[in-house]
Design a protein around this motif. Structure first.
Motif, short mmCIF file in Angstrom:
data_model
loop_
_atom_site.label_atom_id
_atom_site.label_comp_id
_atom_site.label_asym_id
_atom_site.label_seq_id
_atom_site.Cartn_x
_atom_site.Cartn_y
_atom_site.Cartn_z
N ASN A 214 36.09 98.69 54.94
CA ASN A 214 34.99 98.11 55.71
C ASN A 214 35.53 97.23 56.84
OD1 ASN A 214 32.16 98.63 54.24
ND2 ASN A 214 33.77 98.55 52.71
N GLU A 215 34.63 96.82 57.71
CA GLU A 215 34.99 95.99 58.85
C GLU A 215 35.73 94.73 58.39
OE1 GLU A 215 35.21 94.25 62.65
OE2 GLU A 215 34.65 96.31 62.10
N PRO A 216 36.94 94.47 58.93
CA PRO A 216 37.66 93.25 58.55
C PRO A 216 36.86 92.01 58.92
CG PRO A 216 39.10 94.77 59.74
CD PRO A 216 37.71 95.29 59.88
N VAL A 217 36.94 91.00 58.07
CA VAL A 217 36.28 89.71 58.34
C VAL A 217 37.38 88.66 58.49
CG1 VAL A 217 34.73 87.94 57.44
CG2 VAL A 217 34.22 90.36 57.06
N VAL A 218 37.37 88.00 59.63
CA VAL A 218 38.40 86.99 59.93
C VAL A 218 37.86 85.61 59.60
CG1 VAL A 218 39.84 85.97 61.73
CG2 VAL A 218 39.37 88.44 61.73
N ARG A 219 38.67 84.84 58.89
CA ARG A 219 38.35 83.44 58.61
C ARG A 219 39.43 82.60 59.29
NH1 ARG A 219 38.05 84.67 52.26
NH2 ARG A 219 39.96 85.70 52.91
N GLN A 220 39.04 81.68 60.12
CA GLN A 220 40.02 80.94 60.90
C GLN A 220 39.61 79.49 61.06
OE1 GLN A 220 40.07 83.50 64.35
NE2 GLN A 220 38.17 82.67 65.19
#
Length: 290
Positions: A214-220
């Protein structure tokens, strides 16, 4: 009329009036689609001798059902924090096929065993030290690291450490009132301007056995090196913030991990998993947890 096949999904039970309509949630929409295909998905945490009670998605509402024979289970239960209830469920699940079987849940929960398993499959991860007596020397060698609970989740107890910092042998667990053994994982330095950047990819298995990524989810975060949504990190879609090269490398590494996990003795029953990566200064993703 098509005969229904009932599948149980283990989640903490909620009253129907406390749940948003099925159409408002991805899992609810998926359950409605499956219902059209003759697969009835029952969500709940009450199981007796292979029969389940809970709620099922209907257009615009949730409906309570009781004592329904099920063909299989899918485990999404928070078993660390609700271990007593989960034990009761397991006692009643004998003979049922379980998606995401307990053996793999326990492997992934143990950060030491899961990393060693993946490393044996040729997957490179940030170096790990599990002997507290070696923590000071290893930290001087690395310069910085993350001190983590061996069985942790949700970023609980995790903190970045440097030479000279206190390195307790046990730290806060995700289970309130408990502690876990400490482990030390080498820090991956992020791009300048960021305290940390991580990526979560949800991988789900197709009926063919192949994996959908699935679409990568970035946490920053620019302040907190422990980048976790539960701790307030900014959450962005990978398509908005990741370069094409990073996305390609991320896909390659996800496929490698999916193949390795599928090769586990109980890997054929693995149906979904979240893969966590951290991004280094060049945007290269390093897997840190499954």
């Amino acid at each position: 009329m098509v005969d229904l096949v009932s599948i149980g999904v283990l989640v903490p039970f909620q009253r129907t009036e406390d749940i948003a309509p099925p159409e408002a949630r991805p899992m609810g929409r998926a359950a409605l689609e499956l219902l059209n295909e003759g697969i009835e998905v029952i969500f709940g945490d009450t199981l007796r001798a292979g029969r389940m009670s809970g709620v099922i998605a209907r257009p615009g509402r949730w409906e309570k059902l009781s004592d329904i024979p099920i063909a299989a289970l899918h485990d999404r239960f928070p078993s660390q924090r609700r271990s007593e209830k989960f034990g009761e469920i397991l006692a009643q699940s004998k003979g049922l096929t379980m998606g995401n079987p307990l053996s793999l849940t326990m492997l992934c929960r143990d950060k030491t065993k899961s990393q060693r398993f993946l490393e044996t499959a040729g997957i490179s991860m940030p170096a790990l030290e599990t002997d507290p007596a070696a923590f000071p020397d290893r930290l001087r060698e690395w310069g910085s690291a993350f001190l983590k609970p061996r069985y942790g989740a949700l970023g609980t107890g995790v903190r970045r450490v440097r030479p000279g910092d206190d390195l307790p042998t046990r730290i806060e667990s995700v289970v309130p009132g408990r502690t876990d053994p400490s482990i030390l994982q080498k820090a991956v330095e992020p791009e300048p301007g960021w305290a940390g950047r991580s990526v979560r990819v949800l991988c789900q298995r197709e009926p063919s056995g192949q994996w959908t990524l699935n679409e990568p989810v970035v946490r920053q975060s620019r302040e907190d090196p422990v980048v976790n949504a539960a701790r307030g990190a900014q959450v962005r879609a990978g398509s908005d913030v990741l370069s094409g090269a990073t996305r390609l490398e991320l896909r390659r590494r996800c496929q490698h991990i999916c193949a390795a996990m599928s090769a586990h003795p109980t890997g054929l029953s693995l149906v979904e998993m979240g893969l966590d990566f951290v991004l280094d200064a060049e945007g290269i993703p390093w897997p840190i947890e499954v």
